[in-house]
Design a protein around this motif. Structure first.
Motif, short mmCIF file in Angstrom:
data_model
loop_
_atom_site.label_atom_id
_atom_site.label_comp_id
_atom_site.label_asym_id
_atom_site.label_seq_id
_atom_site.Cartn_x
_atom_site.Cartn_y
_atom_site.Cartn_z
N ASN A 1 38.69 40.39 37.76
CA ASN A 1 39.85 40.80 37.50
C ASN A 1 40.88 39.64 37.50
O ASN A 1 42.07 40.04 36.75
CB ASN A 1 40.08 41.75 38.46
CG ASN A 1 39.36 43.29 38.16
OD1 ASN A 1 38.67 43.27 36.92
ND2 ASN A 1 39.35 44.01 39.07
N LYS A 2 41.22 38.70 38.58
CA LYS A 2 42.11 37.91 38.69
C LYS A 2 42.21 37.10 37.29
O LYS A 2 43.30 36.56 36.83
CB LYS A 2 42.20 37.17 39.66
CG LYS A 2 42.46 37.83 41.10
CD LYS A 2 42.34 36.82 42.21
CE LYS A 2 42.75 37.80 43.65
NZ LYS A 2 42.49 36.87 44.78
N LYS A 3 41.07 36.68 36.69
CA LYS A 3 40.89 35.69 35.72
C LYS A 3 41.31 36.75 34.20
O LYS A 3 41.86 36.08 33.18
CB LYS A 3 39.69 35.32 35.54
CG LYS A 3 39.13 34.44 36.60
CD LYS A 3 37.81 34.02 36.24
CE LYS A 3 37.21 33.14 37.60
NZ LYS A 3 35.91 32.69 37.56
N ARG A 4 41.36 37.78 34.30
CA ARG A 4 41.63 38.61 33.01
C ARG A 4 43.18 38.92 33.08
O ARG A 4 43.76 39.11 34.06
CB ARG A 4 40.75 39.84 32.95
CG ARG A 4 39.58 39.61 32.79
CD ARG A 4 38.94 40.82 32.32
NE ARG A 4 39.00 41.89 33.38
CZ ARG A 4 38.30 43.15 33.37
NH1 ARG A 4 37.74 43.45 32.20
NH2 ARG A 4 38.44 44.03 34.41
N THR A 5 43.78 38.98 31.76
CA THR A 5 45.12 39.46 31.93
C THR A 5 45.53 40.91 32.36
O THR A 5 44.57 41.60 32.29
CB THR A 5 45.66 39.34 30.48
OG1 THR A 5 45.12 40.19 29.66
CG2 THR A 5 45.63 37.78 29.93
N ASP A 6 46.73 41.10 32.55
CA ASP A 6 46.95 42.58 32.95
C ASP A 6 46.67 43.65 31.98
O ASP A 6 46.17 44.68 32.07
CB ASP A 6 48.36 42.75 33.27
CG ASP A 6 48.96 41.97 34.53
OD1 ASP A 6 47.96 41.63 35.34
OD2 ASP A 6 49.96 41.73 34.68
N SER A 7 46.87 43.24 30.53
CA SER A 7 46.48 44.22 29.64
C SER A 7 45.11 44.40 29.40
O SER A 7 44.64 45.61 29.02
CB SER A 7 47.15 43.82 28.25
OG SER A 7 46.54 42.47 27.95
N ALA A 8 44.20 43.35 29.43
CA ALA A 8 42.60 43.43 29.43
C ALA A 8 42.39 44.34 30.68
O ALA A 8 41.30 45.20 30.29
CB ALA A 8 42.05 42.38 29.40
N VAL A 9 43.00 44.11 31.97
CA VAL A 9 42.33 45.25 32.98
C VAL A 9 42.81 46.69 32.56
O VAL A 9 41.99 47.56 32.96
CB VAL A 9 43.11 44.54 34.21
CG1 VAL A 9 42.82 45.71 35.37
CG2 VAL A 9 42.66 43.21 34.61
N LYS A 10 43.98 46.76 32.25
CA LYS A 10 44.36 48.12 31.75
C LYS A 10 43.44 48.71 30.66
O LYS A 10 43.10 49.96 30.63
CB LYS A 10 45.67 48.19 31.12
CG LYS A 10 46.95 48.09 32.25
CD LYS A 10 48.17 48.04 31.53
CE LYS A 10 49.13 47.70 32.77
NZ LYS A 10 50.60 47.70 32.05
N ARG A 11 43.03 48.03 29.70
CA ARG A 11 42.25 48.57 28.44
C ARG A 11 40.91 48.73 29.28
O ARG A 11 40.37 49.78 28.84
CB ARG A 11 42.20 47.52 27.41
CG ARG A 11 43.43 47.22 26.82
CD ARG A 11 44.11 48.61 26.35
NE ARG A 11 43.39 49.10 25.10
CZ ARG A 11 43.60 50.22 24.56
NH1 ARG A 11 44.75 50.73 24.66
NH2 ARG A 11 42.78 50.70 23.67
N ALA A 12 40.57 48.19 30.14
CA ALA A 12 39.12 48.14 30.56
C ALA A 12 39.23 49.57 31.57
O ALA A 12 38.19 50.27 31.50
CB ALA A 12 38.56 47.06 31.77
N ASP A 13 40.04 49.60 32.10
CA ASP A 13 40.53 50.91 32.79
C ASP A 13 40.51 52.34 32.14
O ASP A 13 39.73 53.38 32.38
CB ASP A 13 41.69 50.90 33.84
CG ASP A 13 41.58 50.08 35.12
OD1 ASP A 13 40.42 49.58 35.36
OD2 ASP A 13 42.53 49.65 35.76
N LEU A 14 41.22 52.00 31.02
CA LEU A 14 41.26 53.09 30.02
C LEU A 14 39.93 53.46 29.40
O LEU A 14 39.73 54.51 29.17
CB LEU A 14 42.25 52.91 28.81
CG LEU A 14 43.76 53.05 29.27
CD1 LEU A 14 44.78 52.67 28.00
CD2 LEU A 14 44.00 54.48 29.60
N ALA A 15 39.42 52.41 29.15
CA ALA A 15 37.90 52.46 28.30
C ALA A 15 37.02 53.42 29.54
O ALA A 15 36.07 54.44 29.09
CB ALA A 15 37.24 51.24 28.12
#
Length: 135
Positions: free
Chosen positions: A6-20
């Motif tokens: 998760n640290k390697k991913r951007t904040d927006s990517a983490v949010k999109r993954a959570d939404l998915a």
């Protein structure tokens, strides 16, 4: 391990993954509910078909299950969980079981060009074969 990824991913990517993940769980729940309603319809239709003594409560319970299944399927389509053609196919399957139960109960007699006529003729032959054995 997961924290490092998760640290390697951007904040927006983490949010999109959570939404998915949230959507996946919600869709899974809806599909599971539809499958449960369909199983209830099938089980009730088979019990109505096999039972000799018709109970009006069984038929009303079957219609209630069919209504619940239709509602769940339509809601899944409106929310984008199911494709419209998939929903139509599942509703047709539910309707087929309801039609067979009503035919077996003697509450519906289809015309030769209508769906379910072959099942109707088989049920009539089965009843005719059972009638002389009863006498």
């Amino acid at each position: 391990m997961a924290a490092e990824q998760n640290k390697k991913r951007t904040d927006s990517a983490v949010k999109r993954a959570d939404l998915a993940e949230d959507r996946r769980m919600r869709n899974k729940s809806r599909k599971s509910a539809i499958a449960t309603y369909m199983k209830k319809v099938v089980k009730m239709a088979e019990s109505v078909t096999k039972s000799q003594a018709l109970d009006e409560q069984q038929v009303s319970q079957l219609e209630s299950y069919v209504s619940d299944a239709y509602g769940a399927i339509d809601k899944a389509v409106s929310k984008g969980t199911l494709h419209a053609n998939t929903a139509d196919r599942r509703k047709a399957r539910v309707a087929k079981y309801k039609r067979q139960a009503l035919i077996a109960a003697g509450l519906y007699a289809p015309q030769p060009e209508q769906p379910g006529y072959y099942f109707y003729t088989r049920m009539q032959a089965r009843k005719a074969a059972a009638a002389p054995a009863a006498n």
